[in-house]
Write a protein that holds these residues in place. Structure first.
Motif, PDB file in Angstrom:
ATOM      1  N   GLU A 115       4.073   2.328  -5.854  1.00  0.00           N
ATOM      2  CA  GLU A 115       3.738   3.750  -5.849  1.00  0.00           C
ATOM      3  C   GLU A 115       4.940   4.630  -6.176  1.00  0.00           C
ATOM      4  O   GLU A 115       4.799   5.835  -6.354  1.00  0.00           O
ATOM      5  CB  GLU A 115       3.179   4.142  -4.478  1.00  0.00           C
ATOM      6  CG  GLU A 115       1.841   3.518  -4.151  1.00  0.00           C
ATOM      7  CD  GLU A 115       0.749   3.950  -5.098  1.00  0.00           C
ATOM      8  OE1 GLU A 115       0.566   5.177  -5.279  1.00  0.00           O
ATOM      9  OE2 GLU A 115       0.076   3.068  -5.670  1.00  0.00           O
ATOM     10  N   GLY A 116       6.121   4.030  -6.233  1.00  0.00           N
ATOM     11  CA  GLY A 116       7.323   4.785  -6.566  1.00  0.00           C
ATOM     12  C   GLY A 116       7.950   5.452  -5.363  1.00  0.00           C
ATOM     13  O   GLY A 116       7.371   5.502  -4.276  1.00  0.00           O
ATOM     14  N   GLY A 117       9.135   5.953  -5.543  1.00  0.00           N
ATOM     15  CA  GLY A 117       9.848   6.606  -4.450  1.00  0.00           C
ATOM     16  C   GLY A 117      10.607   5.595  -3.603  1.00  0.00           C
ATOM     17  O   GLY A 117      10.811   4.440  -3.990  1.00  0.00           O
ATOM     18  N   GLU A 118      11.007   6.029  -2.422  1.00  0.00           N
ATOM     19  CA  GLU A 118      11.798   5.184  -1.536  1.00  0.00           C
ATOM     20  C   GLU A 118      10.963   4.032  -0.994  1.00  0.00           C
ATOM     21  O   GLU A 118       9.780   4.187  -0.686  1.00  0.00           O
ATOM     22  CB  GLU A 118      12.325   6.022  -0.364  1.00  0.00           C
ATOM     23  CG  GLU A 118      13.220   5.255   0.588  1.00  0.00           C
ATOM     24  CD  GLU A 118      13.653   6.093   1.775  1.00  0.00           C
ATOM     25  OE1 GLU A 118      14.372   5.558   2.649  1.00  0.00           O
ATOM     26  OE2 GLU A 118      13.264   7.277   1.828  1.00  0.00           O
ATOM     27  N   VAL A 119      11.576   2.871  -0.886  1.00  0.00           N
ATOM     28  CA  VAL A 119      10.916   1.694  -0.315  1.00  0.00           C
ATOM     29  C   VAL A 119      11.671   1.313   0.965  1.00  0.00           C
ATOM     30  O   VAL A 119      12.654   0.583   0.919  1.00  0.00           O
ATOM     31  CB  VAL A 119      10.904   0.508  -1.308  1.00  0.00           C
ATOM     32  CG1 VAL A 119      10.179  -0.687  -0.688  1.00  0.00           C
ATOM     33  CG2 VAL A 119      10.238   0.907  -2.617  1.00  0.00           C
ATOM     34  N   PRO A 120      11.217   1.816   2.127  1.00  0.00           N
ATOM     35  CA  PRO A 120      11.913   1.483   3.380  1.00  0.00           C
ATOM     36  C   PRO A 120      11.862  -0.010   3.660  1.00  0.00           C
ATOM     37  O   PRO A 120      10.826  -0.656   3.454  1.00  0.00           O
ATOM     38  CB  PRO A 120      11.116   2.259   4.441  1.00  0.00           C
ATOM     39  CG  PRO A 120      10.364   3.300   3.681  1.00  0.00           C
ATOM     40  CD  PRO A 120      10.061   2.688   2.349  1.00  0.00           C
ATOM     41  N   ARG A 189       9.744   2.156   8.679  1.00  0.00           N
ATOM     42  CA  ARG A 189      10.313   3.497   8.594  1.00  0.00           C
ATOM     43  C   ARG A 189      11.024   3.906   9.880  1.00  0.00           C
ATOM     44  O   ARG A 189      11.421   5.061  10.023  1.00  0.00           O
ATOM     45  CB  ARG A 189       9.202   4.495   8.242  1.00  0.00           C
ATOM     46  CG  ARG A 189       8.733   4.372   6.796  1.00  0.00           C
ATOM     47  CD  ARG A 189       7.393   5.041   6.571  1.00  0.00           C
ATOM     48  NE  ARG A 189       7.086   5.193   5.148  1.00  0.00           N
ATOM     49  CZ  ARG A 189       6.622   4.218   4.366  1.00  0.00           C
ATOM     50  NH1 ARG A 189       6.422   3.003   4.886  1.00  0.00           N
ATOM     51  NH2 ARG A 189       6.373   4.426   3.095  1.00  0.00           N
ATOM     52  N   GLY A 190      11.145   2.969  10.811  1.00  0.00           N
ATOM     53  CA  GLY A 190      11.916   3.204  12.023  1.00  0.00           C
ATOM     54  C   GLY A 190      11.191   3.946  13.123  1.00  0.00           C
ATOM     55  O   GLY A 190      11.835   4.410  14.074  1.00  0.00           O
TER      56      GLY A 190
END
Length: 258
Positions: A115-120, A189-190
């Motif tokens: 989906e793109g963007g950050e990958v935690p 994501r913590g």
């Protein structure tokens, strides 16, 4: 109502993603197949043993006249099996996610990546991730068990127990089912359990729109196994929405009088 539809939409999107990525779909089937075999045996045993359990737990009805003794015990047998089924729907996901922690975490990461963007990514060792998942699952199951006991008791209320209570049961099942599934992406994501519950409560209708149809579909034999990969994918897509940073409102326009 729009949130209900949006939640259901994430469920559909997740299934499309899983079926569109055949390798990941097959990868995500394995934990569910293992858990299904165990649960099928447990439910069959419950079906055969419910009569004896109810008879043992209601000795006071031995001297009741017909048809009251049979009516009471047959009603209790049905309620015991429904309660077992209710708990099976909830615990199936928790146990499957625990068994398949490495599988589903990798699948969830791949959804984020596609989906793109950050990958935690979790930096915790596997044993610690399993411990956190098991601990949080127990905490959730305790909550579910309390709701289950309450709904079981309300099941004896005429009319209400045959109409409203089953509907409430599916809402409870769906909500906590969604919590278990979104935990995969939220832990990366913590977010700890307390923060996850706060986040889900803020979009309760969306969570129900995702979880309730899934809980209903899980009642069909074998369906849960085939929907699990897509359920994890859909939950990850839902999490991306829930954790998206809000778009700041534009500053009000003012005329420059200078």
């Amino acid at each position: 109502m729009s949130d209900l539809g949006a939640g259901f939409g994430y469920l559909i999107k997740g299934q499309r993603w899983a079926f569109g990525h055949g390798r990941w779909f097959g990868f995500g089937l394995l934990p569910g197949l293992i858990t299904l075999v165990v649960y099928a045996g447990a439910l069959v045993g419950l079906g055969y043993g419910a009569d004896d359990f109810v008879a043992w737990s209601t000795p006071f009805a031995d001297d009741w006249s017909s048809p009251w003794s049979g009516l009471l015990r047959n009603t209790l047998v049905v309620l015991v099996f429904v309660l077992g089924l209710f708990l099976a729907v909830i615990t199936f996901t928790a146990v499957t996610l625990l068994v398949g922690q490495p599988f589903y975490e990798s699948l969830s990461e791949e959804v984020d990546r596609s989906e793109g963007g950050e990958v935690p990514e979790s930096d915790l060792p596997l044993w610690q991730e399993l411990w956190i998942s098991a601990r949080d699952s127990v905490r959730i199951l305790v909550r579910v068990a309390l709701y289950g006991v309450l709904l079981f008791a309300l099941g004896f209320v005429p009319v209400l127990g045959q109409t409203v209570v089953p509907a409430l049961g599916f809402c409870v099942s769906g909500y906590f089912l969604a919590e278990e599934l979104t935990a995969v992406a939220l832990q990366r994501r913590g977010l700890v359990l307390k923060d996850r519950l706060v986040l889900l409560r803020g979009r309760r209708m969306m969570v129900l729109g995702f979880g309730v149809p899934l809980a209903l579909s899980f009642l069909v034999p074998f369906v849960a196994v085939f929907l699990m990969p897509g359920a994890v994918a859909g939950a990850t897509l839902l999490v991306r929405d829930l954790t998206a940073a809000p778009v700041p409102a534009p500053e009000p326009y003012t005329l420059n009088k200078g």
